[in-house]
Scaffold this motif. Structure first.
Motif, PDB file in Angstrom:
ATOM      1  N   PHE A  83       1.953   5.218   3.062  1.00  0.00           N
ATOM      2  CA  PHE A  83       2.690   4.502   1.857  1.00  0.00           C
ATOM      3  C   PHE A  83       3.237   3.181   2.316  1.00  0.00           C
ATOM      4  O   PHE A  83       3.978   3.014   3.187  1.00  0.00           O
ATOM      5  CB  PHE A  83       3.798   5.230   1.130  1.00  0.00           C
ATOM      6  CG  PHE A  83       3.400   6.427   0.619  1.00  0.00           C
ATOM      7  CD1 PHE A  83       3.389   6.453  -0.931  1.00  0.00           C
ATOM      8  CD2 PHE A  83       3.162   7.525   1.029  1.00  0.00           C
ATOM      9  CE1 PHE A  83       3.083   7.346  -1.688  1.00  0.00           C
ATOM     10  CE2 PHE A  83       2.859   8.724   0.219  1.00  0.00           C
ATOM     11  CZ  PHE A  83       2.868   8.630  -0.900  1.00  0.00           C
ATOM     12  N   LYS A  84       2.811   2.032   1.706  1.00  0.00           N
ATOM     13  CA  LYS A  84       3.302   0.827   2.013  1.00  0.00           C
ATOM     14  C   LYS A  84       4.859   0.330   1.670  1.00  0.00           C
ATOM     15  O   LYS A  84       5.542  -0.047   2.112  1.00  0.00           O
ATOM     16  CB  LYS A  84       2.483  -0.471   1.710  1.00  0.00           C
ATOM     17  CG  LYS A  84       1.338  -0.568   2.261  1.00  0.00           C
ATOM     18  CD  LYS A  84       1.279  -1.134   3.725  1.00  0.00           C
ATOM     19  CE  LYS A  84       0.131  -1.428   4.270  1.00  0.00           C
ATOM     20  NZ  LYS A  84       0.289  -1.832   5.675  1.00  0.00           N
ATOM     21  N   ASN A  85       5.158   1.202   0.657  1.00  0.00           N
ATOM     22  CA  ASN A  85       6.272   1.064   0.043  1.00  0.00           C
ATOM     23  C   ASN A  85       7.013   2.524   0.080  1.00  0.00           C
ATOM     24  O   ASN A  85       6.629   3.235  -0.837  1.00  0.00           O
ATOM     25  CB  ASN A  85       6.372   0.416  -1.464  1.00  0.00           C
ATOM     26  CG  ASN A  85       7.840   0.450  -2.037  1.00  0.00           C
ATOM     27  OD1 ASN A  85       8.933   0.929  -1.776  1.00  0.00           O
ATOM     28  ND2 ASN A  85       7.870  -0.458  -3.215  1.00  0.00           N
ATOM     29  N   LYS A 120      -2.825   5.655 -10.501  1.00  0.00           N
ATOM     30  CA  LYS A 120      -2.857   4.211 -10.293  1.00  0.00           C
ATOM     31  C   LYS A 120      -2.703   3.622 -11.874  1.00  0.00           C
ATOM     32  O   LYS A 120      -1.742   2.596 -12.151  1.00  0.00           O
ATOM     33  CB  LYS A 120      -4.111   3.166  -9.505  1.00  0.00           C
ATOM     34  CG  LYS A 120      -3.915   1.776  -9.785  1.00  0.00           C
ATOM     35  CD  LYS A 120      -5.255   1.418  -9.338  1.00  0.00           C
ATOM     36  CE  LYS A 120      -5.378  -0.472  -9.282  1.00  0.00           C
ATOM     37  NZ  LYS A 120      -5.559  -0.779 -10.717  1.00  0.00           N
ATOM     38  N   ILE A 168       1.804   2.589  -8.965  1.00  0.00           N
ATOM     39  CA  ILE A 168       1.322   1.940  -7.902  1.00  0.00           C
ATOM     40  C   ILE A 168       0.555   0.799  -8.508  1.00  0.00           C
ATOM     41  O   ILE A 168      -0.205   0.503  -9.235  1.00  0.00           O
ATOM     42  CB  ILE A 168       0.505   2.958  -6.909  1.00  0.00           C
ATOM     43  CG1 ILE A 168      -0.741   3.392  -7.727  1.00  0.00           C
ATOM     44  CG2 ILE A 168       1.336   3.891  -6.718  1.00  0.00           C
ATOM     45  CD1 ILE A 168      -1.693   4.336  -6.888  1.00  0.00           C
ATOM     46  N   ASN A 169       0.465  -0.347  -7.405  1.00  0.00           N
ATOM     47  CA  ASN A 169      -0.108  -1.534  -7.649  1.00  0.00           C
ATOM     48  C   ASN A 169      -1.805  -1.383  -7.464  1.00  0.00           C
ATOM     49  O   ASN A 169      -2.641  -1.901  -8.028  1.00  0.00           O
ATOM     50  CB  ASN A 169       0.200  -2.823  -7.080  1.00  0.00           C
ATOM     51  CG  ASN A 169       1.654  -3.075  -7.433  1.00  0.00           C
ATOM     52  OD1 ASN A 169       2.021  -3.076  -8.839  1.00  0.00           O
ATOM     53  ND2 ASN A 169       2.712  -3.249  -6.378  1.00  0.00           N
ATOM     54  N   GLU A 170      -1.998  -0.597  -6.057  1.00  0.00           N
ATOM     55  CA  GLU A 170      -3.393  -0.444  -5.844  1.00  0.00           C
ATOM     56  C   GLU A 170      -3.145   0.429  -4.692  1.00  0.00           C
ATOM     57  O   GLU A 170      -2.331   0.894  -4.048  1.00  0.00           O
ATOM     58  CB  GLU A 170      -3.867  -1.936  -5.242  1.00  0.00           C
ATOM     59  CG  GLU A 170      -3.203  -2.573  -3.993  1.00  0.00           C
ATOM     60  CD  GLU A 170      -3.956  -3.909  -3.774  1.00  0.00           C
ATOM     61  OE1 GLU A 170      -4.734  -3.613  -2.842  1.00  0.00           O
ATOM     62  OE2 GLU A 170      -3.368  -4.945  -4.032  1.00  0.00           O
ATOM     63  N   TYR A 171      -4.396   0.689  -4.331  1.00  0.00           N
ATOM     64  CA  TYR A 171      -4.814   1.642  -3.195  1.00  0.00           C
ATOM     65  C   TYR A 171      -5.932   1.120  -2.245  1.00  0.00           C
ATOM     66  O   TYR A 171      -6.727   0.789  -2.820  1.00  0.00           O
ATOM     67  CB  TYR A 171      -4.971   3.212  -3.482  1.00  0.00           C
ATOM     68  CG  TYR A 171      -6.050   3.452  -4.509  1.00  0.00           C
ATOM     69  CD1 TYR A 171      -7.298   3.612  -3.847  1.00  0.00           C
ATOM     70  CD2 TYR A 171      -5.996   3.451  -5.749  1.00  0.00           C
ATOM     71  CE1 TYR A 171      -8.295   4.063  -4.710  1.00  0.00           C
ATOM     72  CE2 TYR A 171      -7.265   3.779  -6.607  1.00  0.00           C
ATOM     73  CZ  TYR A 171      -8.241   3.996  -5.821  1.00  0.00           C
ATOM     74  OH  TYR A 171      -9.428   4.108  -6.795  1.00  0.00           O
ATOM     75  N   GLU A 172      -5.876   1.592  -1.112  1.00  0.00           N
ATOM     76  CA  GLU A 172      -7.317   1.107  -0.435  1.00  0.00           C
ATOM     77  C   GLU A 172      -7.655   2.448   0.350  1.00  0.00           C
ATOM     78  O   GLU A 172      -6.847   3.250   0.814  1.00  0.00           O
ATOM     79  CB  GLU A 172      -6.668   0.263   0.775  1.00  0.00           C
ATOM     80  CG  GLU A 172      -7.752  -0.159   1.810  1.00  0.00           C
ATOM     81  CD  GLU A 172      -7.408  -0.958   2.942  1.00  0.00           C
ATOM     82  OE1 GLU A 172      -6.929  -2.257   2.526  1.00  0.00           O
ATOM     83  OE2 GLU A 172      -7.295  -0.680   3.931  1.00  0.00           O
ATOM     84  N   THR A 217      -4.356   4.244   1.796  1.00  0.00           N
ATOM     85  CA  THR A 217      -3.125   3.473   1.827  1.00  0.00           C
ATOM     86  C   THR A 217      -2.763   3.016   0.424  1.00  0.00           C
ATOM     87  O   THR A 217      -3.332   2.568  -0.324  1.00  0.00           O
ATOM     88  CB  THR A 217      -3.266   2.061   2.825  1.00  0.00           C
ATOM     89  OG1 THR A 217      -3.632   2.320   4.115  1.00  0.00           O
ATOM     90  CG2 THR A 217      -2.035   1.220   2.726  1.00  0.00           C
ATOM     91  N   LYS A 244      -0.428   1.167  -2.164  1.00  0.00           N
ATOM     92  CA  LYS A 244       0.567  -0.072  -2.178  1.00  0.00           C
ATOM     93  C   LYS A 244       1.278  -0.113  -3.549  1.00  0.00           C
ATOM     94  O   LYS A 244       0.807   0.254  -4.478  1.00  0.00           O
ATOM     95  CB  LYS A 244      -0.396  -1.148  -2.043  1.00  0.00           C
ATOM     96  CG  LYS A 244      -0.910  -1.026  -0.667  1.00  0.00           C
ATOM     97  CD  LYS A 244      -2.156  -2.156  -0.533  1.00  0.00           C
ATOM     98  CE  LYS A 244      -2.968  -2.003   0.749  1.00  0.00           C
ATOM     99  NZ  LYS A 244      -3.864  -3.129   0.883  1.00  0.00           N
TER     100      LYS A 244
END
Length: 389
Positions: free
Chosen positions: A343-345, A371, A376-380, A387, A389
């Motif tokens: 998780f970035k956040n 999403k 969440i804004n996006e994922y990778e 990940t 984000k």
């Protein structure tokens, strides 16, 4: 049978109010696979209406939901449904995560951020696989559709079965069944007890039990659902499931234990019968739909009233999340899809969801569903790492 009548039966079925006689009507009615669409649509829309009416107190939203329900109903002609059983019904539900987005997007026209980065997506849903360690230390790989036979045990690639005629004369010989991340498997022990093992789990058990003595197995780590052969069929011998931090004792019952290595709590959920849970010098008695939680940090044991049905849907290849945080959901996903989740956040870890999803779904589909809730804004996705984000 009229449309209204069958819809009433389905509604009672979904809310656990259906009797055995009424359920038999549904089973008779569900014979033709052509009617699966009707069942899917009816369940999906009713789940969404219930969820959104609780979430938003707006007459406008209620009206639009009811309009959408009526519109979809007109597109479906009543046909016969495919035969199902009680526990597998939720498998045809697309899930609240999916349907909540469907109605939120159409009702509010929220702009959906589209950026998604996928690099070398090799993530696959879990499947039937395990490692069997025999008493001599040799290891056997068990895989879907792969047959294995040796002396007193046979596997069809999904389940391991020990001969119930075997009786240990004195000492016990133990086998180990290890389920890797991205795997699941079943085992039928020599006493007839059935065990479902979830991803990243390990069970120690005797090849045969000593007649008249307590039947003991050890859940070394992970999650397992037990359908225990009654003590009356084994001269009163009790059945015990050991773990380094607790002991569960039963006479004959169905229950679930979750004791993962990376979690600081052990969850024991009783579906049927009675069990005692012992740990940290304390003992608790459970009745159906109760769950004990042992806090490994302080040794406290708490008892909660829950819906045990939701806790064991994983044995039917279904994810069922009721007020679960995104972190808890991703922990489950990471084991089943054998991935690392970052998780970035950190605040996103606390966001809660309700949903019912198939374990056969592609991980990208599940992430896209989440999403589109706009949390969440996006994922990778890069190799075996996700990940958020």
């Amino acid at each position: 049978m009229t449309t209204t009548k069958i819809e009433n039966i389905i509604t009672k079925f979904l809310t656990n109010q259906v009797s055995a006689s009424v359920l038999s009507q549904l089973e008779i009615w569900i014979q033709d696979p052509n009617n699966e669409k009707l069942f899917n649509q009816y369940v999906k829309i009713n789940y969404v209406i219930e969820y959104n009416m609780k979430e938003f107190d707006s007459q406008k939203i209620k009206s639009k939901l009811l309009e959408a329900f009526a519109r979809e109903k007109k597109e479906i002609k009543l046909k016969k449904l495919r035969k199902i059983i009680y526990y597998s019904a939720a498998a045809v539900v697309l899930g609240i995560l999916t349907t909540t987005y469907f109605f939120r997007a159409s009702l509010f026209n929220d702009p959906i951020a589209e950026p998604v980065i996928i690099v070398n997506n090799t993530i696959k849903a879990g499947t039937d696989k395990a490692k069997l360690t025999l008493e001599d230390g040799s290891v056997v790989t068990l895989e879907k559709d792969k047959i294995y036979k040796k002396d007193n045990v046979v596997s069809n690639g999904k389940e391991l079965v020990y001969k119930n005629s075997n009786k240990a004369k004195s000492g016990l010989a133990y086998n180990y069944l290890t389920i890797p991340r991205g795997g699941q498997f079943q085992v039928k022990l020599a006493d007839g007890t059935k065990v479902w093992l979830n991803s990243d789990s390990k069970l120690k058990f005797p090849v045969a039990f000593v007649e008249g003595r307590p039947r003991e197995v050890e859940l070394i780590y992970g999650e397992a659902f037990f359908d225990v052969s009654p003590s009356r069929e084994h001269k009163g011998a009790k059945f015990k499931v050991l773990n380094k931090d607790q002991e569960v004792e039963v006479l004959g019952t169905e229950f679930n234990i979750k004791a993962y290595k990376d979690e600081d709590k052990i969850y024991t959920t009783l579906v049927e019968g009675k069990v005692t849970v012992s740990g940290f010098n304390s003992k608790k008695y459970l009745v159906p739909n109760q769950q004990s939680i042992i806090n490994l940090k302080n040794g406290n044991i708490t008892i909660n009233l829950i819906d045990a049905y939701n806790e064991v849907l994983w044995t039917k290849r279904i994810f069922s999340f009721k007020s679960k945080t995104l972190k808890e959901i991703m922990n489950v996903m990471s084991r089943w899809y054998d991935v690392q989740v970052v998780f970035k956040n950190a605040e996103l870890e606390k966001v809660k969801f309700n949903g019912v999803l198939s374990k056969n779904d592609d991980i990208k589909e599940i992430l896209t569903i989440i999403k589109k809730t706009n949390f969440i804004n996006e994922y990778e996705i890069k190799d075996q790492k996700i990940t958020i984000k």
